[in-house]
Design an enzyme around this catalytic site. Structure first.
Site, mmCIF file in Angstrom:
data_model
loop_
_atom_site.group_PDB
_atom_site.id
_atom_site.type_symbol
_atom_site.label_atom_id
_atom_site.label_comp_id
_atom_site.label_asym_id
_atom_site.label_seq_id
_atom_site.Cartn_x
_atom_site.Cartn_y
_atom_site.Cartn_z
ATOM 1 N N SER A 80 76.584 63.170 54.190
ATOM 2 C CA SER A 80 75.316 63.424 54.868
ATOM 3 C C SER A 80 75.197 64.865 55.313
ATOM 4 O O SER A 80 74.120 65.290 55.722
ATOM 5 C CB SER A 80 75.227 62.561 56.122
ATOM 6 O OG SER A 80 75.341 61.214 55.812
ATOM 7 N N HIS A 90 73.163 62.388 47.495
ATOM 8 C CA HIS A 90 72.957 61.818 48.829
ATOM 9 C C HIS A 90 71.875 60.733 48.843
ATOM 10 O O HIS A 90 70.685 61.033 48.804
ATOM 11 C CB HIS A 90 72.604 62.950 49.811
ATOM 12 C CG HIS A 90 72.441 62.493 51.217
ATOM 13 N ND1 HIS A 90 71.474 62.978 52.063
ATOM 14 C CD2 HIS A 90 73.127 61.569 51.942
ATOM 15 C CE1 HIS A 90 71.573 62.376 53.235
ATOM 16 N NE2 HIS A 90 72.566 61.524 53.185
ATOM 17 N N GLU A 109 68.793 62.858 47.658
ATOM 18 C CA GLU A 109 68.883 64.324 47.701
ATOM 19 C C GLU A 109 69.981 64.753 46.724
ATOM 20 O O GLU A 109 71.086 64.190 46.765
ATOM 21 C CB GLU A 109 69.285 64.794 49.107
ATOM 22 C CG GLU A 109 68.130 65.029 50.042
ATOM 23 C CD GLU A 109 68.592 65.518 51.417
ATOM 24 O OE1 GLU A 109 68.164 66.599 51.818
ATOM 25 O OE2 GLU A 109 69.382 64.817 52.081
ATOM 26 N N ASN A 131 68.742 65.096 56.932
ATOM 27 C CA ASN A 131 69.511 64.974 58.176
ATOM 28 C C ASN A 131 69.431 66.210 59.058
ATOM 29 O O ASN A 131 69.668 66.124 60.264
ATOM 30 C CB ASN A 131 70.963 64.613 57.867
ATOM 31 C CG ASN A 131 71.065 63.171 57.419
ATOM 32 O OD1 ASN A 131 70.363 62.314 57.936
ATOM 33 N ND2 ASN A 131 71.902 62.908 56.435
HETATM 34 P P1 NAD Z 1 80.977 53.073 56.650
HETATM 35 O O1 NAD Z 1 81.748 53.316 57.883
HETATM 36 O O2 NAD Z 1 80.076 51.887 56.565
HETATM 37 O O3 NAD Z 1 81.948 52.973 55.375
HETATM 38 C C1 NAD Z 1 82.945 53.904 55.087
HETATM 39 C C2 NAD Z 1 83.971 53.218 54.204
HETATM 40 O O4 NAD Z 1 84.902 54.220 53.734
HETATM 41 C C3 NAD Z 1 84.807 52.152 54.948
HETATM 42 O O5 NAD Z 1 84.744 50.919 54.238
HETATM 43 C C4 NAD Z 1 86.219 52.732 54.928
HETATM 44 O O6 NAD Z 1 87.231 51.732 54.816
HETATM 45 C C5 NAD Z 1 86.164 53.601 53.681
HETATM 46 N N1 NAD Z 1 87.208 54.611 53.615
HETATM 47 C C6 NAD Z 1 87.724 55.367 54.617
HETATM 48 N N2 NAD Z 1 88.688 56.164 54.134
HETATM 49 C C7 NAD Z 1 88.787 55.916 52.802
HETATM 50 C C8 NAD Z 1 89.618 56.409 51.757
HETATM 51 N N3 NAD Z 1 90.536 57.342 51.990
HETATM 52 N N4 NAD Z 1 89.444 55.919 50.515
HETATM 53 C C9 NAD Z 1 88.510 54.964 50.270
HETATM 54 N N5 NAD Z 1 87.706 54.454 51.218
HETATM 55 C C10 NAD Z 1 87.835 54.921 52.460
HETATM 56 O O7 NAD Z 1 80.159 54.433 56.388
HETATM 57 P P2 NAD Z 1 78.791 54.627 55.549
HETATM 58 O O8 NAD Z 1 77.638 54.527 56.480
HETATM 59 O O9 NAD Z 1 78.841 53.796 54.311
HETATM 60 O O10 NAD Z 1 78.924 56.174 55.164
HETATM 61 C C11 NAD Z 1 79.674 56.593 54.037
HETATM 62 C C12 NAD Z 1 79.219 57.979 53.625
HETATM 63 O O11 NAD Z 1 77.821 57.943 53.310
HETATM 64 C C13 NAD Z 1 79.398 59.053 54.693
HETATM 65 O O12 NAD Z 1 79.730 60.274 54.065
HETATM 66 C C14 NAD Z 1 78.016 59.119 55.312
HETATM 67 O O13 NAD Z 1 77.749 60.349 55.917
HETATM 68 C C15 NAD Z 1 77.143 58.910 54.098
HETATM 69 N N6 NAD Z 1 75.789 58.428 54.366
HETATM 70 C C16 NAD Z 1 75.552 57.502 55.350
HETATM 71 C C17 NAD Z 1 74.259 57.060 55.592
HETATM 72 C C18 NAD Z 1 73.981 56.048 56.663
HETATM 73 O O14 NAD Z 1 72.805 55.860 57.037
HETATM 74 N N7 NAD Z 1 74.955 55.346 57.178
HETATM 75 C C19 NAD Z 1 73.191 57.538 54.815
HETATM 76 C C20 NAD Z 1 73.469 58.458 53.789
HETATM 77 C C21 NAD Z 1 74.769 58.891 53.576
#
Ligand code: NAD
Length: 291
Positions: free
Chosen positions: A119, A140, A152, A190
């Site tokens: 993000s 993204h 994005e 963001n």
């Molecule tokens: P989340 O906490 O729901 O999931 C993250 C996952 O990553 C977890 O299941 C965790 O076990 C896993 N993880 C951690 N370390 C790891 C590793 N070394 N290898 C493999 N898996 C691993 O988080 P999310 O909301 O899915 O966010 C994930 C990414 O997407 C982040 O970079 C976030 O910034 C981005 N993002 C989030 C949103 C949102 O609205 N939540 C929107 C766009 C982008």
């Protein structure tokens, strides 16, 4: 170049959504996570979300069956490397993402494109540690992935045109729309959205309004479909805080300082919907404000 196999690293909220839309669009998907529980949960959730799409008439039963047969889960990072395109969607921490790209390095095919769903973190910096910064892009998605139209695409300083075009074609195949953003902290969406959420938390912190009044004010007063605190819970408060820290560090402007109350919620492990408690408590039938 033709992309048919996609590896998704991280099976949280975003990873399961990305696997879902990719499989429905006909790609073969390998989904991985460090946590076997997260992986199992994601596979169950993808099936449940597709069932809901079938019951609402959005997709046919055959589409659902075909898509589910194209998704496999693995705890072995080597299997993720053997794909045409990797989308990293793990926790929003640079060290976590760096370790993932480091561990993928020995297993990649020569043509594999690497992308991150980050993000906010610098695509150029993530790319520079890999053996292929020219084949590295920010990819993204927005949350929830099956619903949101925008993706994005963020070029790092070294990203080549072929990589950008190949990913643009994937976005088009998903029926989504790409916005091109330059590689500055938090990109476009963001950079604008998360400081607004942070300001809503300051409004709460300073007692200008309570959770309900702040959310209602922005829904009815600015026509936002969700209040900012409700949205923060939906995104994940850890992710919101991580984005504010990237903005604060990367742009060196005090206007991006994270609200201490946001930090406190994260310290408490109240991360929003995913932990069932954030600015609202989701453990009962109806969300109840926590302040
Ligand atoms: P989340 O906490 O729901 O999931 C993250 C996952 O990553 C977890 O299941 C965790 O076990 C896993 N993880 C951690 N370390 C790891 C590793 N070394 N290898 C493999 N898996 C691993 O988080 P999310 O909301 O899915 O966010 C994930 C990414 O997407 C982040 O970079 C976030 O910034 C981005 N993002 C989030 C949103 C949102 O609205 N939540 C929107 C766009 C982008």
């Amino acid at each position: 170049m033709d992309i048919s196999k996609i590896g998704v690293v991280g099976a949280g909220q975003m990873g399961n959504g990305i696997a879902h839309v990719m499989a429905l669009a006909g790609y073969e998907v390998r989904l991985s996570d460090v946590s076997p529980e997260a992986l199992d949960k994601a596979m169950t959730l993808i099936a449940a979300n597709m069932d809901r799409q079938v019951s609402r008439g959005k997709i046919a039963q055959e589409d659902r069956d075909g898509a589910l047969s194209r998704i496999s889960s693995t705890l072995d990072i080597a299997e993720i490397g053997q794909t045409d395109l990797v989308i990293e969607a793990a926790t929003e921490q640079e060290t976590v993402k760096q370790k993932i790209f480091d561990s993928l390095a020995p297993h990649l095919l020569p043509h594999t494109i690497l992308t991150s769903n980050t993000s906010s973190i610098s695509i150029t910096r993530l790319a520079s540690r890999t053996d292929r910064p020219e084949k590295f892009l920010g990819f993204h998605f927005m949350n929830p992935v099956p619903v949101m139209q925008l993706v994005e695409l963020i070029r790092g300083i070294a990203t080549d045109q072929e990589t950008y075009q190949a990913c643009m074609k994937v976005v088009e195949n998903l029926g989504k729309t790409a916005a091109s953003a330059e590689d500055f902290p938090a990109f476009i969406v963001n950079r604008i959205l998360v400081p607004m959420i942070n300001e809503a938390v300051y409004t709460l912190y300073e007692g200008v309004g309570n959770v309900r009044s702040i959310d209602m004010a922005m829904k009815l007063g600015a026509n936002h479909p969700m209040g900012p605190l409700e949205l923060a819970d939906f995104i994940g408060l850890d992710t919101c805080l991580a984005i504010m820290n990237v903005l604060h560090d990367g742009l060196a402007d005090t206007k991006y300082r994270p609200c201490p109350l946001l930090t406190k919620y994260v310290e408490a492990g109240w991360l929003g919907r995913k932990t069932k408690r954030g600015f609202y408590d989701y453990r009962g039938e109806e969300p109840v404000p926590t302040r």
